[in-house]
Design an enzyme around this catalytic site. Structure first.
Site, PDB file in Angstrom:
ATOM      1  N   ILE A 111       0.834  -1.200   0.000  1.00 48.12           N
ATOM      2  CA  ILE A 111       0.000   0.000   0.000  1.00 48.12           C
ATOM      3  C   ILE A 111       0.873   1.257   0.000  1.00 48.12           C
ATOM      4  O   ILE A 111       1.939   1.285   0.602  1.00 48.12           O
ATOM      5  CB  ILE A 111      -0.981  -0.028   1.218  1.00 48.12           C
ATOM      6  N   HIS A 112       0.440   2.260  -0.727  1.00 47.99           N
ATOM      7  CA  HIS A 112       1.177   3.525  -0.757  1.00 47.99           C
ATOM      8  C   HIS A 112       0.214   4.637  -1.125  1.00 47.99           C
ATOM      9  O   HIS A 112      -0.818   4.392  -1.750  1.00 47.99           O
ATOM     10  CB  HIS A 112       2.346   3.469  -1.740  1.00 47.99           C
ATOM     11  N   LEU A 113       0.570   5.830  -0.706  1.00 48.56           N
ATOM     12  CA  LEU A 113      -0.291   6.984  -0.903  1.00 48.56           C
ATOM     13  C   LEU A 113       0.372   7.926  -1.906  1.00 48.56           C
ATOM     14  O   LEU A 113       1.533   8.283  -1.750  1.00 48.56           O
ATOM     15  CB  LEU A 113      -0.507   7.664   0.462  1.00 48.56           C
TER      16      LEU A 113
END
Ligand code: ZN
Length: 156
Positions: A111-113
């Site tokens: 997951i990454h933003l």
């Protein structure tokens, strides 16, 4: 599901975000900011100049598997990213978002933003989190400028 933060391990080696979290700061790196829980790096295929990804150090596959501490760190690092981009590049606004799952456009199970700086008239609005648009970009120069801007921010 584990809530124990173990950091990247050898078994994560197929994941480019784990590689980025592991690597030591280097001049040719796209990493611009890091702390114990998150790492922030330039996207190699940016939607706009200065497109950053804020990434938990641990290989967490989705938002639900983040610990509260990791979630808080992810957002605090997002604030730092916006601060550094504002100082270094003076964008007019930002798109900030997470693509979770391949049907939502995620290309990696870590997951990454995304923090995508926007300028008036750069493109039409919102397709930035869905469409890949490769820009000509001197990534190393951008990384260098942003690292300097991050260094001027107060520490977390
Ligand atoms: Zn990973």
């Amino acid at each position: 599901m584990t809530y124990v933060s173990t950091g990247p391990s050898a078994s994560d080696s197929a994941c480019f975000l784990c590689d980025a979290a592991r690597e030591h700061p280097a001049e040719d790196s796209l990493v611009v900011d890091r702390n114990e829980l998150t790492v922030t790096l330039l996207n190699r295929y940016p939607y706009s100049s200065g497109h950053l990804m804020v990434v938990p150090v641990r290989h967490a596959p989705d938002v639900l598997s983040l610990t509260p501490k990791e979630g808080a760190a992810l957002f605090a690092s997002t604030q730092r990213a916006i601060g550094a981009l504002t100082e270094a590049m003076h964008p007019g606004g930002f798109n900030i978002g997470i693509n979770q799952g391949s049907v939502a456009g995620a290309s990696v199970e870590h997951i990454h933003l995304h923090v995508v700086p926007r300028w008036g008239g750069d493109t039409n609005f919102m397709p930035v989190l869905a469409d890949v648009k490769v820009l000509p970009e001197h990534l190393e120069n951008t990384a260098e400028n942003l690292r300097a801007a991050f260094d001027r921010l107060r520490p977390l």
